[in-house]
Design a protein around this motif. Structure first.
Motif, short mmCIF file in Angstrom:
data_model
loop_
_atom_site.label_atom_id
_atom_site.label_comp_id
_atom_site.label_asym_id
_atom_site.label_seq_id
_atom_site.Cartn_x
_atom_site.Cartn_y
_atom_site.Cartn_z
N LEU A 75 -7.59 9.21 1.63
CA LEU A 75 -6.52 8.22 1.58
C LEU A 75 -6.54 7.27 2.77
CD1 LEU A 75 -4.47 7.91 -0.68
CD2 LEU A 75 -2.78 9.07 0.76
N ALA A 97 -1.90 8.26 -5.90
CA ALA A 97 -1.68 7.57 -4.62
C ALA A 97 -2.83 6.63 -4.30
CB ALA A 97 -1.50 8.59 -3.50
N LEU A 116 -2.40 3.45 -6.50
CA LEU A 116 -1.32 2.57 -6.05
C LEU A 116 -1.64 1.96 -4.68
CD1 LEU A 116 1.80 4.72 -7.06
CD2 LEU A 116 0.88 2.71 -8.22
N GLY A 117 -2.05 2.80 -3.74
CA GLY A 117 -2.38 2.30 -2.41
C GLY A 117 -3.56 1.36 -2.42
N THR A 161 -0.73 3.31 3.70
CA THR A 161 -1.20 4.69 3.65
C THR A 161 -0.03 5.67 3.59
OG1 THR A 161 -3.21 4.15 4.88
CG2 THR A 161 -2.55 6.46 4.82
N SER A 165 1.67 5.57 0.22
CA SER A 165 0.86 6.32 -0.74
C SER A 165 1.02 7.82 -0.54
CB SER A 165 -0.62 5.93 -0.59
OG SER A 165 -0.80 4.53 -0.72
N LEU A 225 5.28 -0.85 -2.18
CA LEU A 225 3.94 -1.04 -2.77
C LEU A 225 3.96 -2.20 -3.77
CD1 LEU A 225 2.92 2.69 -3.31
CD2 LEU A 225 1.73 1.07 -1.82
#
Length: 238
Positions: free
Chosen positions: A57, A136, A139-140, A186, A189, A214
């Motif tokens: 991530l 995550a 989306l991130g 980050t 997420s 986001l």
């Protein structure tokens, strides 16, 4: 809003350059390391968090977003190919949206899916962990693409500024200052992971705030990029 021709040209611009090679290398490293850690430590939650969060991530997903997005706009601005698109009777937002479709596909293929696989390898008894990190990452990664797309039309050195942003803001300061969580892709997420997988990667951050932040970054990045292209000089000067 989406042009198939621009999507096809975008895919060629990524995979016809060295960036395409790196896009394949990053997920291979992630999944390979996940297999190595599983073999050495077995099913270990702490080790899983370190690999999927600390490497996946924090490093792999934003790097995939940076490589994909900079290869779509910055490269065409550098070689003057962007003038061809801007001279066509196509909405600037159609150009941006079509380019970001390619970047989003890269996020899915080289970010979210490898995170899912790595999660299943590291902790097969808790599939929600792999699913949480995959969601995550999607989306991130999308939010990062919006940020880097804007950087690509602001400067010829988008990759450099993107790396500085990731290393200093998301990496160094994000690990030292707790308040960065309110302005960190980050950390937003990671909150998604916490809710799906019942972990505690980030504290004192609501899921509603993370999701809204986001979405705002995604929409704001697309709008700012399209607005910048509307005023872009066809000679390619900044």
């Amino acid at each position: 809003m989406i042009s198939r021709t621009i999507v096809r040209l975008g895919a060629r611009s990524i995979f016809g350059r060295w960036r395409g090679v790196l896009l394949f290398v990053l997920p291979v490293i992630l999944v390979g390391l996940a297999g190595l850690v599983r073999g050495l430590a077995g099913e270990d939650t702490d080790a899983t968090e370190h690999v999927l969060y600390g490497l996946g991530l924090v490093v792999v997903v934003p790097m995939v977003a940076l490589l994909a997005t900079s290869g779509l706009l910055a490269a065409e601005i550098d070689d003057g190919a962007i003038a061809y698109l801007l001279a066509k009777p196509v909405s600037r937002y159609t150009i941006v949206a079509s380019k970001l479709v390619v970047a989003l596909l890269c996020i899915v293929a080289f970010g979210a899916l490898p995170m899912l696989v790595a999660g299943f390898v590291l902790l097969p008894s808790s599939p929600s962990v792999g699913v949480g990190f995959a969601v995550a990452a999607l989306l991130g990664g999308t939010a990062y693409c919006a940020i880097f797309a804007w950087l690509s039309v602001l400067t010829r050195h988008a990759v450099v500024f993107g790396l500085v942003y990731l290393l200093i803001w998301e990496g160094l300061l994000g690990g030292l200052l707790d308040g960065i969580r309110w302005l960190s892709v980050t950390r937003w997420s990671a909150e998604v992971v916490d809710r799906i997988a019942d972990l505690e990667l980030v504290r004192n951050l609501s899921l509603a705030y993370a999701l809204i932040a986001l979405v705002v970054v995604m929409g704001g990045g697309v709008w700012l990029t399209g607005r910048r292209l509307q005023a872009f000089n066809l000679t390619g000067d900044e």
